[in-house]
Design a protein around this motif. Structure first.
Motif, PDB file in Angstrom:
ATOM      1  N   PHE A 128      66.294  20.673  35.347  1.00  0.00           N
ATOM      2  CA  PHE A 128      64.994  21.283  35.086  1.00  0.00           C
ATOM      3  C   PHE A 128      64.148  21.313  36.359  1.00  0.00           C
ATOM      4  CE2 PHE A 128      66.602  19.899  31.029  1.00  0.00           C
ATOM      5  CZ  PHE A 128      66.285  20.956  30.179  1.00  0.00           C
ATOM      6  N   HIS A 129      64.261  20.260  37.158  1.00  0.00           N
ATOM      7  CA  HIS A 129      63.511  20.238  38.420  1.00  0.00           C
ATOM      8  C   HIS A 129      64.053  21.271  39.408  1.00  0.00           C
ATOM      9  CE1 HIS A 129      62.051  15.892  37.579  1.00  0.00           C
ATOM     10  NE2 HIS A 129      61.235  16.797  37.080  1.00  0.00           N
ATOM     11  N   VAL A 130      65.362  21.382  39.490  1.00  0.00           N
ATOM     12  CA  VAL A 130      65.957  22.379  40.381  1.00  0.00           C
ATOM     13  C   VAL A 130      65.571  23.788  39.934  1.00  0.00           C
ATOM     14  CG1 VAL A 130      68.144  23.382  41.169  1.00  0.00           C
ATOM     15  CG2 VAL A 130      67.863  20.903  41.123  1.00  0.00           C
ATOM     16  N   THR A 131      65.506  23.994  38.623  1.00  0.00           N
ATOM     17  CA  THR A 131      65.104  25.307  38.102  1.00  0.00           C
ATOM     18  C   THR A 131      63.708  25.678  38.577  1.00  0.00           C
ATOM     19  OG1 THR A 131      66.494  25.096  36.130  1.00  0.00           O
ATOM     20  CG2 THR A 131      64.637  26.630  36.008  1.00  0.00           C
ATOM     21  N   MET A 132      62.770  24.737  38.482  1.00  0.00           N
ATOM     22  CA  MET A 132      61.401  25.002  38.946  1.00  0.00           C
ATOM     23  C   MET A 132      61.392  25.391  40.418  1.00  0.00           C
ATOM     24  SD  MET A 132      59.082  22.047  37.185  1.00  0.00           S
ATOM     25  CE  MET A 132      58.963  21.864  35.405  1.00  0.00           C
ATOM     26  N   LEU A 133      62.196  24.687  41.201  1.00  0.00           N
ATOM     27  CA  LEU A 133      62.238  24.958  42.636  1.00  0.00           C
ATOM     28  C   LEU A 133      62.843  26.338  42.910  1.00  0.00           C
ATOM     29  CD1 LEU A 133      61.387  23.427  45.167  1.00  0.00           C
ATOM     30  CD2 LEU A 133      63.715  22.556  45.353  1.00  0.00           C
ATOM     31  N   ILE A 134      63.906  26.685  42.191  1.00  0.00           N
ATOM     32  CA  ILE A 134      64.535  28.001  42.353  1.00  0.00           C
ATOM     33  C   ILE A 134      63.564  29.111  41.964  1.00  0.00           C
ATOM     34  CG2 ILE A 134      66.326  29.529  41.427  1.00  0.00           C
ATOM     35  CD1 ILE A 134      68.169  27.091  41.312  1.00  0.00           C
ATOM     36  N   TYR A 135      62.849  28.921  40.853  1.00  0.00           N
ATOM     37  CA  TYR A 135      61.835  29.895  40.453  1.00  0.00           C
ATOM     38  C   TYR A 135      60.840  30.121  41.590  1.00  0.00           C
ATOM     39  CZ  TYR A 135      62.941  29.812  35.391  1.00  0.00           C
ATOM     40  OH  TYR A 135      63.535  29.952  34.156  1.00  0.00           O
ATOM     41  N   ALA A 136      60.297  29.022  42.105  1.00  0.00           N
ATOM     42  CA  ALA A 136      59.261  29.116  43.136  1.00  0.00           C
ATOM     43  C   ALA A 136      59.790  29.805  44.389  1.00  0.00           C
ATOM     44  CB  ALA A 136      58.736  27.727  43.474  1.00  0.00           C
ATOM     45  N   ILE A 137      60.981  29.429  44.816  1.00  0.00           N
ATOM     46  CA  ILE A 137      61.560  30.017  46.027  1.00  0.00           C
ATOM     47  C   ILE A 137      61.840  31.507  45.825  1.00  0.00           C
ATOM     48  CG2 ILE A 137      63.597  30.017  47.528  1.00  0.00           C
ATOM     49  CD1 ILE A 137      63.717  26.963  47.115  1.00  0.00           C
TER      50      ILE A 137
END
Length: 298
Positions: A281-290
């Protein structure tokens, strides 16, 4: 000195330092697409506003919970996930409440000074969100101690949803893009909270905190996570209408990771399953932002 440094690293969750500015700047770069005004000086200012502002919120969290955190009966994997040295510095007496309060004030003051370098009325927009978010964070920590329905969770995660919107408002105006961003991020924030609470259910029960698993059980919380994940998919698709190709690719990857995380949690229905899924879930947030940032840069 070494132990004090470790304590401050745990207090600020410093090993996640790069995440908060990235989320904040995702809003900023979306605004660049619609309002222009790109400059590296502004990006650097936004990085520090996001970093200082979010770090202040983390310190506030520990200040408000310093008494109840003493009731923790086990420092499990979640504590070590969020705090690299596995300590809760204020409640364990490693950092005094006065010093933590001074750090909170220093972080807020630094963020506010930078906010006032933004043009008017953007500075007022961002400052208003800061005030609202700190108020929501405080209320969330207090309300979740005594409730029979998860009002604290539903209200408290608004602050997380507004965080990237504040980045957007550094140069943008309150418009449909800002609204879609908030609607996109809010259910994801509730998903993240549910996973976090499942992972920490033993400690929350010991502290009698009225989190979702304590109120309704772990199994029901897995359905809470699934419901808000589906809700997030819908709002993400709506948000994609104002984005482009890079975001579509990033969001597709995010959807896959969220689906995998839900599968792990639904299958395991345990704190261990929550801990296993949490990084997804944390990696997903980061991918979204990037991916949102890349919309402007590619």
């Amino acid at each position: 000195m070494k132990e004090q440094l470790k304590a401050y690293i745990d207090l600020t969750r410093l090993h996640f330092f790069f995440v908060w500015p990235t989320l904040f700047c995702s809003g900023l770069f979306l605004a660049f697409q619609y309002y222009g005004g790109f400059s590296w000086i502004l990006v650097v200012r936004a990085i520090f506003i996001g970093f200082l502002g979010f770090e202040a919120g983390l310190v506030l969290n520990d200040l408000v919970d310093r008494g109840i955190d003493k009731k923790v009966v086990e420092f499990d994997k979640l504590t070590k996930y969020w705090r690299v040295f596995g300590k809760r510095p204020i409640s364990q007496g490693l950092i005094s409440p006065k010093k933590a309060l001074a750090l909170f004030i220093l972080l807020v003051a630094g963020a506010v000074l930078l906010v006032f370098t933004l043009p008017y009325p953007n500075s007022i927009y961002v400052l208003s969100i800061m005030i609202v978010c700190y108020g929501l964070e405080y209320s969330y920590q207090i309300k979740k101690r005594n409730q029979s329905f998860p009002f604290a969770q539903l209200m408290g995660r608004i602050d997380f949803a507004l965080f990237p919107v504040a980045g957007y408002l550094c140069v943008g105006n309150p418009d449909i893009n800002a609204l879609l961003f908030a609607l996109f991020f809010y259910p994801l924030a509730l998903v993240h909270l549910g996973v976090n609470d499942i992972s920490d259910v033993a400690n929350d029960r010991a502290k009698n905190m009225k989190t979702i698993p304590v109120l309704y059980g772990v199994k029901a919380t897995t359905y809470w996570i699934l419901f808000f994940t589906v809700f997030h998919f819908v709002t993400a698709i709506l948000f994609l209408t104002v984005l482009g190709v890079a975001a579509i690719v990033g969001f597709a990857v995010g959807f896959l990771l969220l689906s995998a995380g839900n599968y792990i949690i639904l299958k395991g229905k345990s704190a261990a399953a929550g801990m296993k899924a949490l990084p997804l879930f944390h990696v997903t947030m980061l991918i979204y932002a990037i991916s949102i940032i890349l919309e402007y840069t590619v």
